[in-house]
Design a protein around this motif. Structure first.
Motif, PDB file in Angstrom:
ATOM      1  N   ASN A  27       0.831  -1.210   0.000  1.00  0.00           N
ATOM      2  CA  ASN A  27       0.000   0.000   0.000  1.00  0.00           C
ATOM      3  C   ASN A  27       0.862   1.256   0.000  1.00  0.00           C
ATOM      4  O   ASN A  27       0.775   2.092   0.886  1.00  0.00           O
ATOM      5  CB  ASN A  27      -0.939  -0.010   1.213  1.00  0.00           C
ATOM      6  CG  ASN A  27      -1.999  -1.049   1.073  1.00  0.00           C
ATOM      7  OD1 ASN A  27      -2.915  -0.894   0.292  1.00  0.00           O
ATOM      8  ND2 ASN A  27      -1.848  -2.131   1.814  1.00  0.00           N
ATOM      9  N   GLN A  28       1.668   1.393  -1.022  1.00  0.00           N
ATOM     10  CA  GLN A  28       2.571   2.538  -1.128  1.00  0.00           C
ATOM     11  C   GLN A  28       1.996   3.687  -1.949  1.00  0.00           C
ATOM     12  O   GLN A  28       2.596   4.754  -2.013  1.00  0.00           O
ATOM     13  CB  GLN A  28       3.903   2.094  -1.739  1.00  0.00           C
ATOM     14  CG  GLN A  28       4.718   1.213  -0.819  1.00  0.00           C
ATOM     15  CD  GLN A  28       5.164   1.943   0.418  1.00  0.00           C
ATOM     16  OE1 GLN A  28       5.609   3.087   0.359  1.00  0.00           O
ATOM     17  NE2 GLN A  28       5.019   1.305   1.560  1.00  0.00           N
ATOM     18  N   GLN A  29       0.839   3.489  -2.601  1.00  0.00           N
ATOM     19  CA  GLN A  29       0.284   4.565  -3.420  1.00  0.00           C
ATOM     20  C   GLN A  29      -0.150   5.731  -2.520  1.00  0.00           C
ATOM     21  O   GLN A  29      -0.669   5.536  -1.435  1.00  0.00           O
ATOM     22  CB  GLN A  29      -0.883   4.084  -4.293  1.00  0.00           C
ATOM     23  CG  GLN A  29      -2.082   3.558  -3.560  1.00  0.00           C
ATOM     24  CD  GLN A  29      -2.000   2.080  -3.216  1.00  0.00           C
ATOM     25  OE1 GLN A  29      -0.923   1.503  -3.187  1.00  0.00           O
ATOM     26  NE2 GLN A  29      -3.129   1.477  -2.949  1.00  0.00           N
ATOM     27  N   GLY A  30       0.073   6.930  -2.997  1.00  0.00           N
ATOM     28  CA  GLY A  30      -0.237   8.117  -2.215  1.00  0.00           C
ATOM     29  C   GLY A  30      -1.701   8.512  -2.307  1.00  0.00           C
ATOM     30  O   GLY A  30      -2.308   8.411  -3.366  1.00  0.00           O
ATOM     31  N   VAL A  31      -2.248   8.932  -1.188  1.00  0.00           N
ATOM     32  CA  VAL A  31      -3.624   9.423  -1.147  1.00  0.00           C
ATOM     33  C   VAL A  31      -3.669  10.644  -0.234  1.00  0.00           C
ATOM     34  O   VAL A  31      -2.826  10.823   0.633  1.00  0.00           O
ATOM     35  CB  VAL A  31      -4.630   8.363  -0.630  1.00  0.00           C
ATOM     36  CG1 VAL A  31      -4.713   7.182  -1.557  1.00  0.00           C
ATOM     37  CG2 VAL A  31      -4.274   7.913   0.763  1.00  0.00           C
ATOM     38  N   ALA A  32      -4.662  11.480  -0.462  1.00  0.00           N
ATOM     39  CA  ALA A  32      -4.918  12.625   0.410  1.00  0.00           C
ATOM     40  C   ALA A  32      -6.334  12.468   0.946  1.00  0.00           C
ATOM     41  O   ALA A  32      -7.266  12.204   0.186  1.00  0.00           O
ATOM     42  CB  ALA A  32      -4.775  13.930  -0.347  1.00  0.00           C
ATOM     43  N   SER A  40      -5.741  16.627   3.858  1.00  0.00           N
ATOM     44  CA  SER A  40      -4.413  16.304   4.385  1.00  0.00           C
ATOM     45  C   SER A  40      -3.390  16.321   3.256  1.00  0.00           C
ATOM     46  O   SER A  40      -3.731  16.359   2.074  1.00  0.00           O
ATOM     47  CB  SER A  40      -4.431  14.916   5.029  1.00  0.00           C
ATOM     48  OG  SER A  40      -4.542  13.926   4.037  1.00  0.00           O
ATOM     49  N   GLU A  42      -0.499  14.437   1.012  1.00  0.00           N
ATOM     50  CA  GLU A  42      -0.552  13.120   0.382  1.00  0.00           C
ATOM     51  C   GLU A  42       0.477  12.203   1.042  1.00  0.00           C
ATOM     52  O   GLU A  42       1.669  12.513   1.099  1.00  0.00           O
ATOM     53  CB  GLU A  42      -0.272  13.247  -1.110  1.00  0.00           C
ATOM     54  CG  GLU A  42      -0.578  11.984  -1.869  1.00  0.00           C
ATOM     55  CD  GLU A  42      -0.574  12.212  -3.363  1.00  0.00           C
ATOM     56  OE1 GLU A  42       0.230  11.547  -4.025  1.00  0.00           O
ATOM     57  OE2 GLU A  42      -1.366  13.040  -3.837  1.00  0.00           O
ATOM     58  N   PHE A  43      -0.004  11.087   1.565  1.00  0.00           N
ATOM     59  CA  PHE A  43       0.831  10.065   2.196  1.00  0.00           C
ATOM     60  C   PHE A  43       0.407   8.703   1.688  1.00  0.00           C
ATOM     61  O   PHE A  43      -0.699   8.529   1.184  1.00  0.00           O
ATOM     62  CB  PHE A  43       0.655  10.081   3.725  1.00  0.00           C
ATOM     63  CG  PHE A  43       1.236  11.288   4.397  1.00  0.00           C
ATOM     64  CD1 PHE A  43       2.602  11.447   4.519  1.00  0.00           C
ATOM     65  CD2 PHE A  43       0.401  12.269   4.916  1.00  0.00           C
ATOM     66  CE1 PHE A  43       3.131  12.554   5.151  1.00  0.00           C
ATOM     67  CE2 PHE A  43       0.916  13.376   5.543  1.00  0.00           C
ATOM     68  CZ  PHE A  43       2.291  13.526   5.660  1.00  0.00           C
ATOM     69  N   PRO A  44       1.254   7.684   1.859  1.00  0.00           N
ATOM     70  CA  PRO A  44       0.831   6.325   1.504  1.00  0.00           C
ATOM     71  C   PRO A  44      -0.355   5.869   2.362  1.00  0.00           C
ATOM     72  O   PRO A  44      -0.521   6.318   3.502  1.00  0.00           O
ATOM     73  CB  PRO A  44       2.061   5.470   1.802  1.00  0.00           C
ATOM     74  CG  PRO A  44       3.209   6.418   1.767  1.00  0.00           C
ATOM     75  CD  PRO A  44       2.663   7.738   2.234  1.00  0.00           C
ATOM     76  N   VAL A  45      -1.172   4.984   1.814  1.00  0.00           N
ATOM     77  CA  VAL A  45      -2.348   4.466   2.524  1.00  0.00           C
ATOM     78  C   VAL A  45      -1.940   3.861   3.858  1.00  0.00           C
ATOM     79  O   VAL A  45      -2.631   4.019   4.871  1.00  0.00           O
ATOM     80  CB  VAL A  45      -3.076   3.416   1.652  1.00  0.00           C
ATOM     81  CG1 VAL A  45      -4.200   2.758   2.421  1.00  0.00           C
ATOM     82  CG2 VAL A  45      -3.585   4.043   0.385  1.00  0.00           C
ATOM     83  N   VAL A  47       0.225   4.715   5.966  1.00  0.00           N
ATOM     84  CA  VAL A  47       0.425   5.718   7.025  1.00  0.00           C
ATOM     85  C   VAL A  47      -0.901   6.040   7.695  1.00  0.00           C
ATOM     86  O   VAL A  47      -0.996   6.056   8.931  1.00  0.00           O
ATOM     87  CB  VAL A  47       1.067   7.003   6.444  1.00  0.00           C
ATOM     88  CG1 VAL A  47       1.070   8.120   7.478  1.00  0.00           C
ATOM     89  CG2 VAL A  47       2.468   6.716   5.955  1.00  0.00           C
TER      90      VAL A  47
END
Length: 81
Positions: A27-32, A40, A42-45, A47
């Motif tokens: 789950n390394q894809q970035g999301v906000a 927020s 953008e961090f990896p899921v 986190v």
């Protein structure tokens, strides 16, 4: 705790650790996240999920303590009556 119990606990911790590592790596894809107009960074899921688990681990025992204290007060009040 006996020797078998410690080995069993160790095996459970190893499996849990491997599951967490696999989750983070997958789950390394970035999301906000957006909530009530607030967005927020953008961090990896992983986190966000990890933070949610930590917050839950901190809040859960606190709420349990409050429920236990309320139960004691109820028991003490019923003893006085």
């Amino acid at each position: 705790m006996g020797r078998v119990g410690r080995i069993f606990l160790g095996m459970i911790l190893v499996v849990f650790t491997l599951a967490v590592i696999a989750f983070v790596l997958e789950n390394q894809q970035g999301v906000a996240l957006s909530f009530l107009g607030w967005t927020s960074a953008e961090f990896p899921v992983a986190v966000f999920v990890g933070l949610a688990l930590i917050v839950g681990a901190l809040i859960g025992p606190f709420l349990g303590l409050l429920v236990r204290l309320a139960g004691r007060r109820r028991v003490e009040a019923s003893k006085r009556s």
